[in-house]
Write an enzyme that holds these catalytic residues in place. Structure first.
Site, PDB file in Angstrom:
ATOM      1  N   GLY A 112      12.126  -3.981  16.108  1.00  9.86           N
ATOM      2  CA  GLY A 112      11.452  -5.104  16.746  1.00  9.86           C
ATOM      3  C   GLY A 112      12.321  -6.348  16.777  1.00  9.86           C
ATOM      4  O   GLY A 112      13.488  -6.326  16.372  1.00  9.86           O
ATOM      5  N   ASP A 139       5.683   6.458  12.644  1.00  8.86           N
ATOM      6  CA  ASP A 139       4.585   5.491  12.619  1.00  8.86           C
ATOM      7  C   ASP A 139       4.162   5.283  11.166  1.00  8.86           C
ATOM      8  O   ASP A 139       3.850   6.252  10.459  1.00  8.86           O
ATOM      9  CB  ASP A 139       3.411   6.043  13.437  1.00  8.86           C
ATOM     10  CG  ASP A 139       2.362   4.994  13.740  1.00  8.86           C
ATOM     11  OD1 ASP A 139       2.040   4.206  12.830  1.00  8.86           O
ATOM     12  OD2 ASP A 139       1.858   4.967  14.883  1.00  8.86           O
ATOM     13  N   LEU A 191       7.764  -4.903   8.061  1.00  7.72           N
ATOM     14  CA  LEU A 191       7.595  -5.760   9.239  1.00  7.72           C
ATOM     15  C   LEU A 191       6.849  -5.047  10.360  1.00  7.72           C
ATOM     16  O   LEU A 191       6.759  -5.554  11.470  1.00  7.72           O
ATOM     17  CB  LEU A 191       8.968  -6.207   9.764  1.00  7.72           C
ATOM     18  CG  LEU A 191       9.618  -7.450   9.150  1.00  7.72           C
ATOM     19  CD1 LEU A 191       9.794  -7.317   7.649  1.00  7.72           C
ATOM     20  CD2 LEU A 191      10.976  -7.722   9.806  1.00  7.72           C
ATOM     21  N   GLY A 203       2.596   2.178  -1.792  1.00  6.35           N
ATOM     22  CA  GLY A 203       2.635   3.428  -2.553  1.00  6.35           C
ATOM     23  C   GLY A 203       4.068   3.884  -2.790  1.00  6.35           C
ATOM     24  O   GLY A 203       4.421   4.334  -3.890  1.00  6.35           O
ATOM     25  N   ARG A 231       6.152   4.191  -6.360  1.00  8.67           N
ATOM     26  CA  ARG A 231       6.780   5.447  -6.794  1.00  8.67           C
ATOM     27  C   ARG A 231       8.251   5.277  -7.127  1.00  8.67           C
ATOM     28  O   ARG A 231       8.736   5.792  -8.132  1.00  8.67           O
ATOM     29  CB  ARG A 231       6.605   6.520  -5.702  1.00  8.67           C
ATOM     30  CG  ARG A 231       7.157   7.885  -6.095  1.00  8.67           C
ATOM     31  CD  ARG A 231       6.868   8.925  -5.045  1.00  8.67           C
ATOM     32  NE  ARG A 231       7.642   8.719  -3.837  1.00  8.67           N
ATOM     33  CZ  ARG A 231       8.920   9.106  -3.682  1.00  8.67           C
ATOM     34  NH1 ARG A 231       9.565   9.696  -4.665  1.00  8.67           N
ATOM     35  NH2 ARG A 231       9.526   8.899  -2.534  1.00  8.67           N
ATOM     36  N   TYR A 260      -5.659  -8.496  14.148  1.00  6.39           N
ATOM     37  CA  TYR A 260      -4.370  -8.918  13.601  1.00  6.39           C
ATOM     38  C   TYR A 260      -4.567  -9.826  12.383  1.00  6.39           C
ATOM     39  O   TYR A 260      -4.031  -9.579  11.310  1.00  6.39           O
ATOM     40  CB  TYR A 260      -3.561  -9.633  14.680  1.00  6.39           C
ATOM     41  CG  TYR A 260      -2.171 -10.043  14.253  1.00  6.39           C
ATOM     42  CD1 TYR A 260      -1.194  -9.084  14.003  1.00  6.39           C
ATOM     43  CD2 TYR A 260      -1.832 -11.384  14.118  1.00  6.39           C
ATOM     44  CE1 TYR A 260       0.086  -9.457  13.612  1.00  6.39           C
ATOM     45  CE2 TYR A 260      -0.553 -11.763  13.740  1.00  6.39           C
ATOM     46  CZ  TYR A 260       0.402 -10.798  13.484  1.00  6.39           C
ATOM     47  OH  TYR A 260       1.667 -11.167  13.097  1.00  6.39           O
ATOM     48  N   ARG A 266       4.021 -14.356  24.219  1.00  2.87           N
ATOM     49  CA  ARG A 266       4.168 -15.545  23.370  1.00  2.87           C
ATOM     50  C   ARG A 266       4.680 -16.702  24.214  1.00  2.87           C
ATOM     51  O   ARG A 266       5.343 -16.518  25.235  1.00  2.87           O
ATOM     52  CB  ARG A 266       5.126 -15.257  22.215  1.00  2.87           C
ATOM     53  CG  ARG A 266       4.606 -14.189  21.283  1.00  2.87           C
ATOM     54  CD  ARG A 266       5.446 -14.111  20.051  1.00  2.87           C
ATOM     55  NE  ARG A 266       5.655 -12.745  19.645  1.00  2.87           N
ATOM     56  CZ  ARG A 266       6.082 -12.380  18.445  1.00  2.87           C
ATOM     57  NH1 ARG A 266       6.353 -13.292  17.547  1.00  2.87           N
ATOM     58  NH2 ARG A 266       6.256 -11.112  18.148  1.00  2.87           N
TER      59      ARG A 266
END
Length: 308
Positions: free
Chosen positions: A10, A56, A71, A100, A104, A143, A184
Site C-alpha cells: 500500500g 489476506d 498496516l 497471535g 508466539r 473503519y 482522499r
C-alpha cells in the site's frame, strides 16, 4: 532483523518497506492487493532482503519474525465503504492474527491505528487521552470502530499475554504512491487539477485537516518501534492546520491551469476539525514533521504527472 509488514504494497506500507530494506533488514511484505498495488513494490521484488507474499490477513498466517508492522486495511472512505463488513474483519481479525503471531514468536508489533478513532472531535487539538466522539452505526463506522477494536485487542494482548505492542494513531498523510482514485482530498485535488477539472470542495471548505508528508510519518514509525518508554497510543501527524479551501487554492497554484473551486454538500459524519497533539511524540521520540505542505505537495504532484 526480520520484519513483517502487512499491507506492505500500500501507500504507507511500500514506503516503510523501502526504509527497512535500506536499513539492511529482511522484509516480508504481505498484501492481498485489494487497495495495495504491486507497482508500489516492483522495484523491491528482485532485492535479496525482500519477499512478497500475496495473502489476506483475515486468514491465519505464520512467519518467524522479530518485528511486525500491521498496516493492512483500506484507509480511504470509498475503499473502506465499498465492502464495510470486509473492512471491519480486516481490522479485527487481522489484528487478532498479527497479535497471535507476535505472542508466539515474541515479536514487537506496531498497530497502525488512525485519527478516525477520535471521530468528530469535541476537543481540539486531539491528545491521546481523548476518548473520541464516534458514531458507532454510521457509514464510516466499519473503519472507525474496527480500528478502535484493534486498539482494544492490542492492549488486552499486552496486559494478558505481555505482547510487546506499539499503537500509533496516524493523521492525514500524503505523498507519492497515493492511489489516484482513493477518494482522499490531496489525491482528489491533484488529479482534478492535472486533468483540468474544477476542484470539488465539500461544504463551505472551512473544515480543517493536518497533512503529514509520508517520509516524516515513516521516520516516526521507526523511532516509535525503537524506543521502550511507551507502548502508546501515540499520535503521529502534522499539527499544522489547513482548511480545505486553502489546500485547494495551493494545489491550483502548484499545478497551474484554469481549474476553479466548486462546492458540494458535506458527507455524513465528516469531521469538522482534525489536528494532532504531538506532545508525546516530541517528548519520547524527539520527532516532529519537517517537510512543509507546499514542498511535499510539489513532490506529490510531480509523482502524479504522467500517471493520470
Amino acid at each position: 532483523m526480520r520484519i513483517l509488514v502487512t499491507g506492505g504494497a500500500g501507500f504507507l506500507g511500500s514506503h516503510l518497506c523501502d526504509r527497512l530494506v535500506r536499513e539492511g533488514h529482511e522484509v516480508v511484505c504481505v498484501d492481498n492487493l485489494f487497495t495495495g498495488q504491486k507497482a508500489n513494490i516492483a522495484h523491491l521484488l528482485a532485492h535479496p532482503n525482500f519477499e512478497f507474499v500475496r495473502h489476506d490477513v483475515i486468514d491465519p498466517f505464520k512467519f518467524e519474525v522479530d518485528q511486525i508492522y500491521n498496516l493492512a486495511c483500506p484507509a480511504s472512505p470509498p475503499h473502506y465503504q465499498y465492502n464495510p463488513i470486509k473492512t471491519i474483519k480486516t481490522s479485527v481479525m487481522g489484528a487478532i492474527n498479527c497479535l497471535g503471531l507476535a505472542k508466539r514468536v515474541r515479536a514487537r508489533i506496531l498497530q497502525a491505528s488512525t485519527s478516525e478513532v477520535y471521530g468528530d472531535p469535541t476537543v481540539h487539538p486531539q491528545p491521546e487521552a481523548y476518548w473520541g466522539n464516534v458514531n458507532p452505526i454510521g457509514r464510516r463506522s466499519c473503519y472507525d470502530e474496527g480500528k478502535r477494536c484493534a486498539e482494544t485487542l492490542c492492549f488486552d494482548y499486552h496486559r494478558e499475554n505481555k505482547v510487546d505492542i506499539r499503537v500509533v494513531r496516524i493523521f492525514n498523510t500524503y505523498g507519492p504512491r497515493m492511489h489516484p482514485h482513493d477518494g482522499r482530498v490531496v489525491s482528489n485535488f491533484i488529479v482534478q487539477a492535472l486533468q483540468g477539472q474544477d476542484l470539488t470542495v465539500y461544504g463551505d471548505g472551512q473544515q480543517t485537516r493536518s497533512f503529514c508528508y509520508v517520509d516524516d510519518l515513516i521516520e516516526g514509525f521507526v523511532r516509535f518501534m525503537a524506543q521502550t518508554e511507551t507502548v502508546g497510543p501515540m499520535n503521529l501527524g502534522n499539527p499544522g492546520e489547513f482548511t480545505m479551501l486553502e489546500l485547494a487554492e495551493l494545489t491550483i497554484k502548484l499545478v497551474g491551469g484554469r481549474s476553479k473551486i466548486v462546492h458540494r454538500p458535506l458527507p455524513s459524519d465528516d469531521p469538522k476539525q482534525r489536528q494532532p497533539d504531538i506532545g508525546l511524540a516530541r517528548k519520547v521520540l524527539g520527532w516532529e514533521p519537517r517537510v512543509p505542505l507546499e514542498e511535499g505537495l510539489g513532490r506529490t504532484i510531480a509523482y502524479f504527472r504522467g500517471r493520470v
